[in-house]
Scaffold this active site. Structure first.
Site, PDB file in Angstrom:
ATOM      1  N   SER A 150      69.585  28.715  18.306  1.00  0.00           N
ATOM      2  CA  SER A 150      68.760  29.696  17.600  1.00  0.00           C
ATOM      3  C   SER A 150      67.300  29.577  18.018  1.00  0.00           C
ATOM      4  CB  SER A 150      68.864  29.456  16.092  1.00  0.00           C
ATOM      5  OG  SER A 150      68.183  28.258  15.752  1.00  0.00           O
ATOM      6  N   GLY A 151      66.986  28.459  18.685  1.00  0.00           N
ATOM      7  CA  GLY A 151      65.590  28.235  19.033  1.00  0.00           C
ATOM      8  C   GLY A 151      64.877  27.419  17.968  1.00  0.00           C
ATOM      9  N   GLY A 152      65.532  27.227  16.824  1.00  0.00           N
ATOM     10  CA  GLY A 152      64.965  26.419  15.744  1.00  0.00           C
ATOM     11  C   GLY A 152      65.066  24.929  16.065  1.00  0.00           C
ATOM     12  N   VAL A 153      64.498  24.128  15.177  1.00  0.00           N
ATOM     13  CA  VAL A 153      64.414  22.689  15.423  1.00  0.00           C
ATOM     14  C   VAL A 153      65.804  22.050  15.532  1.00  0.00           C
ATOM     15  CG1 VAL A 153      63.507  20.510  14.547  1.00  0.00           C
ATOM     16  CG2 VAL A 153      62.257  22.622  14.129  1.00  0.00           C
ATOM     17  N   ASP A 154      66.673  22.330  14.570  1.00  0.00           N
ATOM     18  CA  ASP A 154      67.956  21.620  14.514  1.00  0.00           C
ATOM     19  C   ASP A 154      68.844  21.923  15.720  1.00  0.00           C
ATOM     20  OD1 ASP A 154      66.840  21.039  12.111  1.00  0.00           O
ATOM     21  OD2 ASP A 154      68.154  22.351  10.951  1.00  0.00           O
ATOM     22  N   SER A 155      68.957  23.204  16.056  1.00  0.00           N
ATOM     23  CA  SER A 155      69.859  23.525  17.168  1.00  0.00           C
ATOM     24  C   SER A 155      69.264  23.030  18.488  1.00  0.00           C
ATOM     25  CB  SER A 155      70.178  25.020  17.220  1.00  0.00           C
ATOM     26  OG  SER A 155      69.060  25.789  17.594  1.00  0.00           O
ATOM     27  N   THR A 156      67.939  23.051  18.612  1.00  0.00           N
ATOM     28  CA  THR A 156      67.322  22.586  19.852  1.00  0.00           C
ATOM     29  C   THR A 156      67.503  21.080  20.005  1.00  0.00           C
ATOM     30  OG1 THR A 156      65.669  24.323  19.640  1.00  0.00           O
ATOM     31  CG2 THR A 156      65.184  22.576  21.203  1.00  0.00           C
TER      32      THR A 156
ATOM     33  N   LYS B  30      65.498  16.061   7.718  1.00  0.00           N
ATOM     34  CA  LYS B  30      64.701  16.934   8.587  1.00  0.00           C
ATOM     35  C   LYS B  30      63.569  16.191   9.313  1.00  0.00           C
ATOM     36  CE  LYS B  30      63.930  21.309   9.682  1.00  0.00           C
ATOM     37  NZ  LYS B  30      64.988  22.285   9.982  1.00  0.00           N
TER      38      LYS B  30
ATOM     39  N   GLY C  73      70.388  10.009 -13.433  1.00  0.00           N
ATOM     40  CA  GLY C  73      71.306  11.117 -13.661  1.00  0.00           C
ATOM     41  C   GLY C  73      71.079  11.675 -15.047  1.00  0.00           C
TER      42      GLY C  73
ATOM     43  N   CYS D  53      67.006   3.997 -13.848  1.00  0.00           N
ATOM     44  CA  CYS D  53      67.087   4.911 -14.988  1.00  0.00           C
ATOM     45  C   CYS D  53      68.517   4.971 -15.536  1.00  0.00           C
ATOM     46  CB  CYS D  53      66.551   6.286 -14.592  1.00  0.00           C
ATOM     47  SG  CYS D  53      66.227   7.321 -16.009  1.00  0.00           S
ATOM     48  N   TYR D  54      69.216   6.097 -15.366  1.00  0.00           N
ATOM     49  CA  TYR D  54      70.619   6.146 -15.810  1.00  0.00           C
ATOM     50  C   TYR D  54      71.410   4.995 -15.178  1.00  0.00           C
ATOM     51  CZ  TYR D  54      75.426   7.833 -16.336  1.00  0.00           C
ATOM     52  OH  TYR D  54      76.745   7.931 -16.625  1.00  0.00           O
TER      53      TYR D  54
END
Ligand code: XMP
Length: 510
Positions: free
Chosen positions: A223-229, A366, A55, A82-83
């Site tokens: 939408s035809g995109g990856v996530d909605s499909t 993703k 951070g 680290c932090y």
């Protein structure tokens, strides 16, 4: 959350998602929690190990983010990065101070003593450092396990309590054996459960969706995109025809896109309903020039059309959304961030329609969604699709929107994408598209003067769309695409290539 995993406490590190990803790659579930999460919330998740992220703050500053002190009494192993190491040192009674020499970038780590964290590793290797503070006094019970040139306390531990702190970043690829170090913490020290497998995820989610939804109906905007499909196919497997997937054609799609989406979803067995709404969208958008106004009109119209469609079905109680884990973290974490664009989604819908949200992908990154899609039998072609913005081509026609321009852009864009695929470049770039500019330039074709429009090609490399660099596409390729567009698309006589990164640009032009 699944029990027996690793909780990552976020102190504002730019790498926090990477830490969680590294753990999941080991088939161990991990979840990121903000640093001010109450202790009970952490306990509830029954983690086997806790990782403190890095951070930007200094532990000794007045408003430094610090975890609840009780976290050290849970008997759960902790790895501070680290932090995170400095937090351990500070809260357990050591001292942290500004370093005279800052250490950024590559450093050589020398391991002084055999220990579980570096099991199986050489005595010396390269690590990635990035810090301005350093530990100057060890807390009680701690010892030094490794040093670097500028950090005498580069790795510290209290092996008895299983607290480890590393000043470097094991999660980044520049650190040699970084994955191994995280694996050692996860398995040798925390003894976490290996139970995060995509196959199990499918079964678990199907069960969960059935429990949550019962015999009610779920409506989904596709939408035809990856996530909605992927979320629709998963939900369809769980509840069959009680899922109502709706695809709204807003008239702003690319050439052939509607047919493609229809074909893809129907081949997966989904009863897709296609709504032809182009006329209503275009009639409201014609002549509109301002990008934000375009986005607002599209957003509102989308909700209106979707609501009208949804009313045709009885017993709808849920709205399916393809929300991913990064969206969840982002909406929880980034308060007061500047608004650059009004992103179009169905955000306002659930309250307006009195629907509950169903978000089966909200735990996934993703690449995990792609893996899941593959297991569900979704074709590569769908899983590898570039992102496409909700407002579609409207935000790629600069200046007033007209139907003629939509056609012009569709033709140029089709050639660009077709050639990217032919040359094997489509999967190498993160996103690519054409933009139609409201500019005319003079040219000469077959001894005749032309005065026509300019198209800009955009291709970017990115991992999440938050930052991006322009793709270094081969000159011969660009040359070929330029020739085809000018020869084949009447009305365009000049092609330019966009070499702006994000920041300072955005990926889309509007
Ligand atoms: P920008 O232009 O903001 O784009 O750099 C980042 C990514 O988001 C996509 N994008 C959108 N996606 N609705 C979406 O669903 C939108 O309104 C929207 N605007 C931009 C863009 O294509 C890129 O992948």
């Amino acid at each position: 959350m699944k029990e027996g995993g690793i909780v990552v406490i976020n102190f504002g590190s730019q790498y926090v998602q990477l830490i969680a990803r590294r753990v999941r790659e080991l088939n161990v579930y991990s979840e990121i929690l903000p640093w001010d999460t109450p202790l009970e919330e952490i306990i509830k998740r029954k983690p086997k190990g806790i990782i403190f992220s890095g951070g930007p703050a200094s532990v000794y500053s007045k408003d430094a983010p610090l975890p609840p002190e009780g976290i050290y009494d849970l008997g759960i192993p902790i790895l501070g990065i680290c932090y995170g190491l400095q937090v351990l040192a500070h809260q357990l009674g050591g001292k942290v101070a500004p370093a005279d020499k800052h250490e950024y970038g590559r450093a050589t780590l020398t391991v002084l003593k055999e220990n579980k964290l570096f099991k199986g590793l050489p005595k010396e290797f390269q690590v990635w450092m990035s810090h301005a503070d350093k530990v100057t006094e060890l807390p009680q019970g701690f010892e030094v396990l490794a040093v670097s040139d500028n950090a005498p306390f580069a790795v510290i531990a209290n092996p008895e309590r299983e607290f480890y702190g590393v000043q470097f970043h094991p999660e980044v690829t520049h650190t040699q054996y970084g994955r191994q170090i995280i694996a050692n913490f996860v398995f040798e020290i925390a003894k976490a459960n290996r139970n995060w497998f995509m196959e199990n995820f499918v079964e678990e989610q199907i069960k969960k969706i059935r429990e949550q939804v019962g015999d009610k109906k779920v409506i989904a905007a596709i939408s035809g995109g990856v996530d909605s499909t992927v979320s629709a196919v998963l939900t369809y497997k769980a509840i069959g025809d009680n899922l109502i997937p709706i695809f709204i054609d807003h008239g702003l799609l690319r050439e052939g896109e509607r047919r493609e989406v229809e074909r893809n979803l129907k081949s997966l067995g989904l009863p897709l309903r296609v709504v032809d709404a182009g006329e209503i969208f275009l009639s409201r958008l014609e002549g509109v020039e301002d990008p934000e106004e375009k986005r607002k009109i599209i957003g509102h119209t989308f909700i209106e059309v979707f609501e009208r469609e949804a009313k045709k079905y009885e017993g709808v109680k849920f709205l399916l959304q393809g929300t991913l884990y990064p969206d969840v973290i982002e909406s929880a974490g980034v308060k007061g961030a500047a608004k650059i664009k009004s992103h179009h989604n169905v955000g306002g819908l659930p309250e307006m329609m009195n629907l509950k949200l169903l978000e089966p992908l909200r735990e996934l990154f993703k690449d995990e969604v792609r893996k899941l899609g593959k297991i569900l039998g979704i074709p590569e072609e769908v899983l590898g699709r570039h992102p496409f913005p909700g407002p579609g081509l409207a935000i790629r026609i600069l200046g007033p929107l007209t139907r003629e321009d939509l056609n012009l852009l569709r033709k140029a864009d089709k050639i660009f994408i077709e050639e990217l695929k032919k040359w094997g470049l489509y999967d190498k770039v993160w996103q690519a598209f054409a933009v139609l500019l409201p500019v005319k330039t003079v040219g000469v074709m077959g001894d005749v003067r032309t005065y026509e429009r300019v198209v800009a090609l955009r291709a970017v490399d990115s991992s999440d769309g938050m930052t991006a660099d322009w793709s270094k596409l081969p000159y011969q390729f660009l040359d070929h695409v330029m020739r085809r567009i000018i020869n084949e698309v009447r009305g365009i006589n000049r092609v330019v290539y966009d070499i702006t990164s994000k920041p300072p640009g955005t990926i889309e032009w509007e």
